[in-house]
Design a protein around this motif. Structure first.
Motif, PDB file in Angstrom:
ATOM      1  N   CYS A 129      10.878  26.202 -13.522  1.00  0.00           N
ATOM      2  CA  CYS A 129      10.960  24.514 -13.968  1.00  0.00           C
ATOM      3  C   CYS A 129      12.049  24.779 -15.055  1.00  0.00           C
ATOM      4  O   CYS A 129      11.920  25.396 -16.446  1.00  0.00           O
ATOM      5  CB  CYS A 129      10.261  24.122 -14.369  1.00  0.00           C
ATOM      6  SG  CYS A 129      10.858  21.725 -14.609  1.00  0.00           S
ATOM      7  N   CYS A 132      10.429  21.664 -17.983  1.00  0.00           N
ATOM      8  CA  CYS A 132       9.510  22.243 -19.008  1.00  0.00           C
ATOM      9  C   CYS A 132       9.192  23.520 -18.892  1.00  0.00           C
ATOM     10  O   CYS A 132       8.472  23.818 -19.668  1.00  0.00           O
ATOM     11  CB  CYS A 132       8.543  21.417 -18.419  1.00  0.00           C
ATOM     12  SG  CYS A 132       7.903  22.077 -17.394  1.00  0.00           S
ATOM     13  N   CYS A 153       8.420  20.465  -9.800  1.00  0.00           N
ATOM     14  CA  CYS A 153       7.050  20.857 -10.827  1.00  0.00           C
ATOM     15  C   CYS A 153       6.394  20.329 -11.128  1.00  0.00           C
ATOM     16  O   CYS A 153       6.783  19.129 -10.589  1.00  0.00           O
ATOM     17  CB  CYS A 153       7.738  21.157 -11.827  1.00  0.00           C
ATOM     18  SG  CYS A 153       7.285  21.734 -13.263  1.00  0.00           S
ATOM     19  N   CYS A 155       6.020  18.019 -13.045  1.00  0.00           N
ATOM     20  CA  CYS A 155       6.516  17.239 -14.228  1.00  0.00           C
ATOM     21  C   CYS A 155       6.936  17.017 -13.557  1.00  0.00           C
ATOM     22  O   CYS A 155       8.276  15.137 -13.731  1.00  0.00           O
ATOM     23  CB  CYS A 155       7.134  17.340 -15.717  1.00  0.00           C
ATOM     24  SG  CYS A 155       8.377  18.340 -14.697  1.00  0.00           S
TER      25      CYS A 155
END
Ligand SMILES: [Zn+2]
Length: 258
Positions: A129, A132, A153, A155
């Motif tokens: 990712c 992050c 992800c 996130c």
């Protein structure tokens, strides 16, 4: 000198060498059905590099760039290691080849059984990712795909396969390890690549500058040929297994080392 004579010379070189490494490129995976990205049938003939192949493009529109990744994944996932990959793995098994540095992202050296593989351009079987920095292995990536087949992800950001796009750096570990191997090497087998793209192109030069031998194994002569002390020109799926056979013959004592 014909090919067999050169192979016998190189087999003797390998048998006496302390530390042999291999540098491989697109040409070793062509017999596995993965066209050179830059060839007429390659990836970049179908996807414009600037639109699909750069980090900038991925950041701007990851869903668009995933069209290219999916096409790449289809080609790579159905590919099997060929006799050239297997021959290099066998040379490692025999204690001759100490490491393979590859510019390929298809993971076929590892699938062929090579243990020490440095992937200069990453590999398409894991994900990261960019928001992050979290990393996911292949299975985790697969299980996180949305309805369009694009992995997300935790996130929420779109994951990127760990292949090096234009505008991205070579993975630091692979770079460090590859140059360490080149500095230790007294022979480098350059297989299926003309090794003209930096920084991979520096590896044969590092070996040569320290008095090591550069062995070129390509389907035709390349820009590398002038630097190579030995040139085995031909289909690598034929020449590499044949070279391994010569090394075996040496070990059996059926041809002399002198
Ligand atoms: Zn994330």
């Amino acid at each position: 000198m014909n090919t067999l004579e050169t192979e016998q010379k190189v087999a003797k070189l390998l048998a006496k060498a302390r530390h042999v490494i291999a540098l491989t490129g697109a040409g070793i995976s062509v017999p596995s059905g993965i066209p050179d990205f830059r060839s007429e049938t390659g990836l970049w003939s179908r996807y414009d590099i600037m639109e699909y192949g750069t980090l900038h493009a991925f950041r701007a529109d990851p869903y668009k760039v995933w069209q290219m990744f999916r096409s790449l994944a289809e080609t790579v996932q159905s590919a099997q290691p060929n006799r050239a990959h297997l021959a290099l793995a066998e040379l490692e098994e025999m204690g001759i080849v100490k490491a393979v540095v590859t510019q390929n992202i298809d993971h076929l050296h590892s699938e062929a059984g090579s243990k020490v593989v440095y992937e200069f351009h990453g590999a398409c079987d894991s994900f990261q990712c960019l928001a992050c920095n979290r990393r996911y292995n292949r299975d985790e990536g697969e299980s996180r795909k949305d309805l369009d087949g694009i992995p997300l992800c935790d996130c929420g950001y779109v994951l990127k396969p760990n292949i090096v796009l234009f505008g991205e750096n070579i993975p630091e570990e692979a770079m460090k390890n590859s140059f360490r191997e080149a500095e230790a090497a007294d022979v480098i087998l350059v297989v299926g690549t003309s090794a003209q793209v930096a920084p991979a192109s520096h590896l044969p030069a590092v070996v040569a500058s320290r008095g090591g031998a550069v062995v070129e194994m390509n389907v035709s002569h390349t820009e590398l040929s002038h630097m190579a002390g030995y040139r085995i020109i031909g289909d690598v799926e034929e020449t590499l297994p044949s070279l391994v056979e010569q090394v075996r013959a040496l070990r059996r004592g059926s041809i002399g080392l002198a």
